[in-house]
Design an enzyme around this catalytic site. Structure first.
Site, PDB file in Angstrom:
ATOM      1  N   TYR A 159       0.838  -1.199   0.000  1.00 59.22           N
ATOM      2  CA  TYR A 159       0.000   0.000   0.000  1.00 59.22           C
ATOM      3  C   TYR A 159       0.881   1.261   0.000  1.00 59.22           C
ATOM      4  O   TYR A 159       0.700   2.168  -0.823  1.00 59.22           O
ATOM      5  CB  TYR A 159      -0.888  -0.038   1.253  1.00 59.22           C
ATOM      6  CG  TYR A 159      -1.706   1.210   1.503  1.00 59.22           C
ATOM      7  CD1 TYR A 159      -2.833   1.494   0.743  1.00 59.22           C
ATOM      8  CD2 TYR A 159      -1.367   2.091   2.537  1.00 59.22           C
ATOM      9  CE1 TYR A 159      -3.599   2.627   0.982  1.00 59.22           C
ATOM     10  CE2 TYR A 159      -2.130   3.230   2.792  1.00 59.22           C
ATOM     11  CZ  TYR A 159      -3.246   3.491   2.015  1.00 59.22           C
ATOM     12  OH  TYR A 159      -3.990   4.607   2.261  1.00 59.22           O
ATOM     13  N   LYS A 163       1.056   4.261  -2.827  1.00 56.78           N
ATOM     14  CA  LYS A 163       0.735   5.649  -2.498  1.00 56.78           C
ATOM     15  C   LYS A 163       1.958   6.551  -2.680  1.00 56.78           C
ATOM     16  O   LYS A 163       1.829   7.719  -3.061  1.00 56.78           O
ATOM     17  CB  LYS A 163       0.210   5.742  -1.060  1.00 56.78           C
ATOM     18  CG  LYS A 163      -1.197   5.187  -0.894  1.00 56.78           C
ATOM     19  CD  LYS A 163      -2.220   6.092  -1.584  1.00 56.78           C
ATOM     20  CE  LYS A 163      -3.648   5.714  -1.194  1.00 56.78           C
ATOM     21  NZ  LYS A 163      -4.645   6.573  -1.863  1.00 56.78           N
TER      22      LYS A 163
HETATM   23  N1  LIG Z   1      -8.560   5.514   6.320  1.00 54.13           N
HETATM   24  C1  LIG Z   1      -7.299   5.825   6.491  1.00 54.13           C
HETATM   25  O1  LIG Z   1      -6.710   5.573   7.544  1.00 54.13           O
HETATM   26  C2  LIG Z   1      -6.553   6.510   5.388  1.00 54.13           C
HETATM   27  C3  LIG Z   1      -5.336   7.117   5.716  1.00 54.13           C
HETATM   28  C4  LIG Z   1      -4.634   7.760   4.727  1.00 54.13           C
HETATM   29  C5  LIG Z   1      -5.111   7.786   3.447  1.00 54.13           C
HETATM   30  N2  LIG Z   1      -6.291   7.195   3.141  1.00 54.13           N
HETATM   31  C6  LIG Z   1      -6.745   7.231   1.760  1.00 54.13           C
HETATM   32  O2  LIG Z   1      -7.930   7.993   1.685  1.00 54.13           O
HETATM   33  C7  LIG Z   1      -8.701   7.535   0.570  1.00 54.13           C
HETATM   34  C8  LIG Z   1     -10.124   7.315   1.021  1.00 54.13           C
HETATM   35  O3  LIG Z   1     -10.159   6.247   1.948  1.00 54.13           O
HETATM   36  P1  LIG Z   1     -11.261   6.035   3.059  1.00 54.13           P
HETATM   37  O4  LIG Z   1     -10.545   5.993   4.337  1.00 54.13           O
HETATM   38  O5  LIG Z   1     -12.349   6.972   2.887  1.00 54.13           O
HETATM   39  O6  LIG Z   1     -11.685   4.558   2.783  1.00 54.13           O
HETATM   40  P2  LIG Z   1     -12.993   3.919   2.118  1.00 54.13           P
HETATM   41  O7  LIG Z   1     -14.192   4.488   2.745  1.00 54.13           O
HETATM   42  O8  LIG Z   1     -12.750   2.484   2.156  1.00 54.13           O
HETATM   43  O9  LIG Z   1     -12.908   4.444   0.622  1.00 54.13           O
HETATM   44  C9  LIG Z   1     -12.166   3.820  -0.343  1.00 54.13           C
HETATM   45  C10 LIG Z   1     -12.878   4.025  -1.657  1.00 54.13           C
HETATM   46  O10 LIG Z   1     -12.134   3.484  -2.730  1.00 54.13           O
HETATM   47  C11 LIG Z   1     -13.063   2.900  -3.630  1.00 54.13           C
HETATM   48  N3  LIG Z   1     -12.464   1.922  -4.497  1.00 54.13           N
HETATM   49  C12 LIG Z   1     -11.747   0.843  -4.168  1.00 54.13           C
HETATM   50  N4  LIG Z   1     -11.376   0.166  -5.287  1.00 54.13           N
HETATM   51  C13 LIG Z   1     -11.878   0.843  -6.332  1.00 54.13           C
HETATM   52  C14 LIG Z   1     -11.850   0.652  -7.733  1.00 54.13           C
HETATM   53  N5  LIG Z   1     -11.225  -0.368  -8.301  1.00 54.13           N
HETATM   54  N6  LIG Z   1     -12.462   1.564  -8.525  1.00 54.13           N
HETATM   55  C15 LIG Z   1     -13.126   2.607  -7.988  1.00 54.13           C
HETATM   56  N7  LIG Z   1     -13.190   2.818  -6.664  1.00 54.13           N
HETATM   57  C16 LIG Z   1     -12.577   1.950  -5.843  1.00 54.13           C
HETATM   58  C17 LIG Z   1     -14.101   2.300  -2.735  1.00 54.13           C
HETATM   59  O11 LIG Z   1     -15.257   2.078  -3.499  1.00 54.13           O
HETATM   60  P3  LIG Z   1     -16.156   0.761  -3.354  1.00 54.13           P
HETATM   61  O12 LIG Z   1     -17.296   1.196  -2.489  1.00 54.13           O
HETATM   62  O13 LIG Z   1     -16.595   0.460  -4.737  1.00 54.13           O
HETATM   63  O14 LIG Z   1     -15.292  -0.306  -2.765  1.00 54.13           O
HETATM   64  C18 LIG Z   1     -14.252   3.410  -1.724  1.00 54.13           C
HETATM   65  O15 LIG Z   1     -15.128   4.394  -2.193  1.00 54.13           O
HETATM   66  C19 LIG Z   1      -8.008   6.291   0.048  1.00 54.13           C
HETATM   67  O16 LIG Z   1      -7.244   6.640  -1.088  1.00 54.13           O
HETATM   68  C20 LIG Z   1      -7.102   5.905   1.172  1.00 54.13           C
HETATM   69  O17 LIG Z   1      -5.964   5.236   0.709  1.00 54.13           O
HETATM   70  C21 LIG Z   1      -7.026   6.567   4.095  1.00 54.13           C
END
Ligand SMILES: NC(=O)c1ccc[n+]([C@@H]2O[C@H](COP(=O)([O-])OP(=O)(O)OC[C@H]3O[C@@H](n4cnc5c(N)ncnc54)[C@H](OP(=O)(O)O)[C@@H]3O)[C@@H](O)[C@H]2O)c1
Ligand SMILES: Cc1cc2nc3c(=O)[nH]c(=O)nc-3n(C[C@H](O)[C@H](O)[C@H](O)COP(=O)(O)OP(=O)(O)OC[C@H]3O[C@@H](n4cnc5c(N)ncnc54)[C@H](O)[C@@H]3O)c2cc1C
Lengths: 253, 453
Positions: A159, A163
């Site tokens: 991951y 990123k």
């Molecule tokens: N949560 C954390 O701790 C954290 C920390 C740092 C950065 N981030 C980043 O922040 C961003 C948002 O994450 P979040 O925490 O809000 O998590 P989340 O709610 O799990 O959101 C992830 C999203 O990615 C989508 N996705 C996954 N595979 C996909 C694909 N092949 N095509 C289109 N959409 C896809 C998911 O859609 P589906 O509903 O279709 O699966 C979901 O909407 C991510 O890039 C993550 O890496 C998160």
């Protein structure tokens, strides 16, 4: 158009079911945003989020099918999304997968799938986004990176590497776009309590999606290139950057 | 025509967008540019003294009008001139003050073009007596996607008044005929008085403004408590030759508008914090005479005090600044709105050099022209000030409630649904515009942001 204080009016959300994206969309609606395209794979989830935005004051919310790995479809997808919105003030790149590192340690296909979403998919969709934004002469591309992109970690290096690739791509892209009216903003949150991290224990400096949303709004207002959430995690990371690997390997991070 | 991609902002330095900039040298160039305008359209730009995004057009074309700057005809007897739209008021003054003519209306800077002054229907310190800029425009030539029009208020009132204050969205003005004011000296006879607070300032202005041609009050918005709204009121008129000190009488119309200082190319962000501005305001208030009559001052220092420092807007740092200007009708509600605004700004500790308070006279038939009979308050604030968006949104409501409006030439952040009810004749204006520009060629960032066309 983005105004003098960074408020935006129209937003394309890639990863429209992401908890962070939806919190951000709601926050920006409170700041005056009205028109949205929410794009993703889960139609029912997108519709639910669209309803919530309309209830919060948005005037037009479209939902669109979008899969990050369907790179052949990205150009026409972006063309249609810009067609629906007219000018797009903000593109929020929020899709991503975290994966299970223990499995990723030995599952080659799983690692490639993850990279195909987080890195390849993001780069692929950014090309047409950049083209359209350059043409309209303005706009902000906000990309969700992570603190894990700062230093490789045993616990999430696939991951983290995907990123890191995206983060570096966006740094260079931001520099390449100087003078075009298009601005790239990289957001590096620490751990955020969302669907992605469900069931995981909080670590120090863990935040909620609303905190990321507020930081993004402030970042837009001040024209930031990099936004850390929470702010102080920047100093933690810059400290960790200099910890020798032999020691870092043994830290519980 | 020379063309270049440039990143443009208004005077506030906020919300930059990229545009193809072309510099027409003739009305023919303007016609050609309109005919060849891309999908994202075109808008004119003067000296970019409007604060927000009115003279920007992201992804489209901006016509920088400053090369179209010839003075065609000066009628000293009849006090009229015919000039190209890119002529600046400074250029006009250099030429005409020595001949005893002065623009009927000049804004707080003379670094504006005649085209920009028409498009914003600018006002000066004499609005209460003579109205705004377009009240003194006899005719102009307008290039539109539907062809060239020679417009006068009698022959073509709809187009004339839709263009007056129409922010460049009805066409490109290439030439105008202006009525000028006759003057016998280039000096102002100025009276100054201090007002101890806002009520005092408003009542002094109410009582005596009509005795003067020019009048304005500078309010220290950082003063709090019993000093809240303390002001310095300056008023005056052009001096007569026999009022000048003897040494000036040999050259009563001598005029030097030149810049004396240049601000350094950048200032550290946050230079203007509350402490530095408060100290500055304090000094400035104390320096003003409590009461003084008949001081003789150069017209530039009276009319355009900020023009003496070139590029002073950079003092606000890279995040830029905005100017908030509203007008509210006379009467208890309007006065309460002014008071509320000053109170909130003072309570917020907005690091603003002075605010300017002025009384307007009657408005004109311009559909989007800003002035209406009432109080107008103007102030600068750094864009990076915490809580600024909320503060301004709150003030917008107060202004709207009181039946007032914001000034588009200063506007950079309001919402379309706030602006639309402030300009109740917007639909009428849109209809006229649609006839001049059915294909929607004339467009600006402001038009998009505020959903004007
Ligand atoms: N949560 C954390 O701790 C954290 C920390 C740092 C950065 N981030 C980043 O922040 C961003 C948002 O994450 P979040 O925490 O809000 O998590 P989340 O709610 O799990 O959101 C992830 C999203 O990615 C989508 N996705 C996954 N595979 C996909 C694909 N092949 N095509 C289109 N959409 C896809 C998911 O859609 P589906 O509903 O279709 O699966 C979901 O909407 C991510 O890039 C993550 O890496 C998160
Ligand atoms: C220090 C300072 C003090 C000021 N004080 C006052 C004041 O006291 N009163 C007041 O009313 N205003 C004041 N202003 C605002 C200023 O007068 C207006 O914004 C004016 O429009 C600026 O003219 P410009 O040539 O710079 O036009 P720009 O800012 O370049 O453009 C303003 C508008 O005019 C349009 N335009 C420009 N040229 C043409 C043309 N040839 N044909 C059609 N449209 C055109 C543009 O499209 C745009 O919508 C002040 C500004 C500053 C910086």
């Amino acid at each position: 158009m983005q105004d003098a204080l960074g408020s935006v009016q129209s937003i394309l959300v890639l990863g429209g079911t992401s908890d962070i994206a939806q919190a951000t969309a709601l926050e920006l609606t409170r700041g005056g945003a009205r028109r949205f395209v929410l794009a993703g794979r889960d139609v029912a989830g997108l519709d639910a989020n669209a309803k919530e935005l309309l209830a919060a004051g948005a005037s037009q919310v479209d939902t669109r099918q979008f899969d990050a790995v369907d790179t052949y479809g990205h150009e026409s997808f972006v063309r249609e999304a810009f067609g629906v919105l007219g000018d797009v003030d903000l593109v929020l790149v929020a899709f991503g997968v975290l994966g299970d590192q223990e499995r990723l340690d030995h599952d080659r296909q799983a690692a490639m799938d993850l990279i195909a979403v987080n890195y390849v998919g993001a780069v692929s969709v950014l090309y047409p986004v950049v083209e359209h934004m350059k043409e309209q002469g303005h706009g902000t591309i906000c990309v969700l990176s992570t603190v894990a992109a700062e230093r490789a970690r045993r616990s999430n290096y696939v991951y983290g590497s995907s990123k890191a690739g995206l983060d570096w791509f966006c740094q260079g892209l931001g520099d390449a776009l100087v003078g075009t009216g298009v601005h790239v903003m990289i957001v590096r949150p620490g751990m955020v309590r969302t669907r992605m991290t469900e069931g995981m224990e909080d670590v120090p400096l863990t935040v909620d999606p609303e905190d990321v949303a507020a930081a993004i709004r402030e970042g837009l207002a001040s024209g930031r290139e990099i936004v850390w959430v929470p702010g102080p995690i920047r100093w933690v990371m810059s400290g960790l950057r200099h910890v020798p690997r032999a020691l870092f390997r043994r830290l519980p991070v | 025509m020379d063309e270049n991609i440039e990143l443009l902002t208004g005077w506030g330095g906020t919300a930059p967008t990229a545009t193809r900039v072309a510099e027409p040298h003739s009305p023919g160039d303007v016609r050609e540019a309109i005919a060849e305008a891309p999908d994202r359209g075109l808008v004119a730009r003067g000296l970019a003294r409007s604060y927000g995004d009115a003279a920007q057009n992201a992804g489209g074309v901006v016509l920088r009008m400053t090369e179209l700057a010839a003075v065609h005809d000066v009628d000293i007897e009849g006090a009229g001139v015919t000039v190209d739209a890119g002529v600046s008021l400074e250029q006009l003054m250099r030429l005409l003050v020595p001949l005893g003519l002065f623009p009927m209306v000049t804004p707080g800077t003379c670094q504006v073009t005649v085209g920009g002054a028409i498009a914003a229907d600018v006002h000066g310190k004499n609005h209460h007596g003579v109205g705004s800029f377009c009240n003194h425009v006899e005719a102009f030539t307008l290039e539109t996607p539907q062809g060239t029009r020679h417009v006068t208020p009698d022959r073509d009132p709809d187009v004339f008044w839709a263009t007056a204050g129409g922010m460049g969205l009805t066409g490109v003005v290439t030439q105008a005929r202006l009525r000028m004011k006759r003057i016998r000296t280039s000096r102002i006879r100025m009276d100054t008085e201090r007002a101890s607070d806002l009520d005092d300032a408003m009542s002094r202005m109410e009582q005596r403004d009509s005795d003067y041609h020019y009048s304005v009050a500078w309010i220290d918005v950082m003063a709090r408590g019993s000093h809240m709204g303390r002001s310095v009121i300056t008023r005056g008129d052009f001096a007569e030759p026999d009022e000048l000190p003897t040494r000036m009488r040999s050259d009563p119309l001598g005029f030097k508008p030149s810049t004396v200082l240049t601000a350094p190319p950048w200032f550290p962000n946050g230079l203007l914090n509350k402490v530095s501005v408060r100290a500055f305001n304090e000094l400035w208030f104390r320096k003003a005479p409590r009461h003084q009559e008949g001081a003789i001052v150069p017209l530039a220092s009276f009319h355009h005090p900020l023009d003496f420092v070139h590029g002073w807007n950079r003092i606000y740092g890279t995040r830029g600044f905005l100017q908030y200007q509203f007008v509210v009708p006379y009467g208890p509600e309007g006065e309460a709105a002014v008071r509320t605004a000053v109170e909130r700004l003072s309570a917020h500790g907005a690091p603003s050099f002075r605010a300017v308070l002025k009384r307007f006279g009657p408005g004109n038939p311009g559909h989007l022209s800003f002035p209406m009979p009432g109080w107008t308050l103007t102030l600068d604030v750094p864009a990076g000030m915490p809580g600024l968006a909320g503060l301004c949104d709150g003030l917008d409501e107060v202004v709207l409630e009181a039946g007032g409006r914001l000034y588009l030439a200063k506007e950079s952040r309001a919402k379309p649904w706030v602006i639309h009810p402030m300009y109740p004749r917007l639909d009428e204006w849109r209809e006229i515009r649609a006839k001049l520009d059915p294909g929607g060629v004339l467009r600006s960032d402001m038009a998009r942001r505020l959903d004007l066309c």
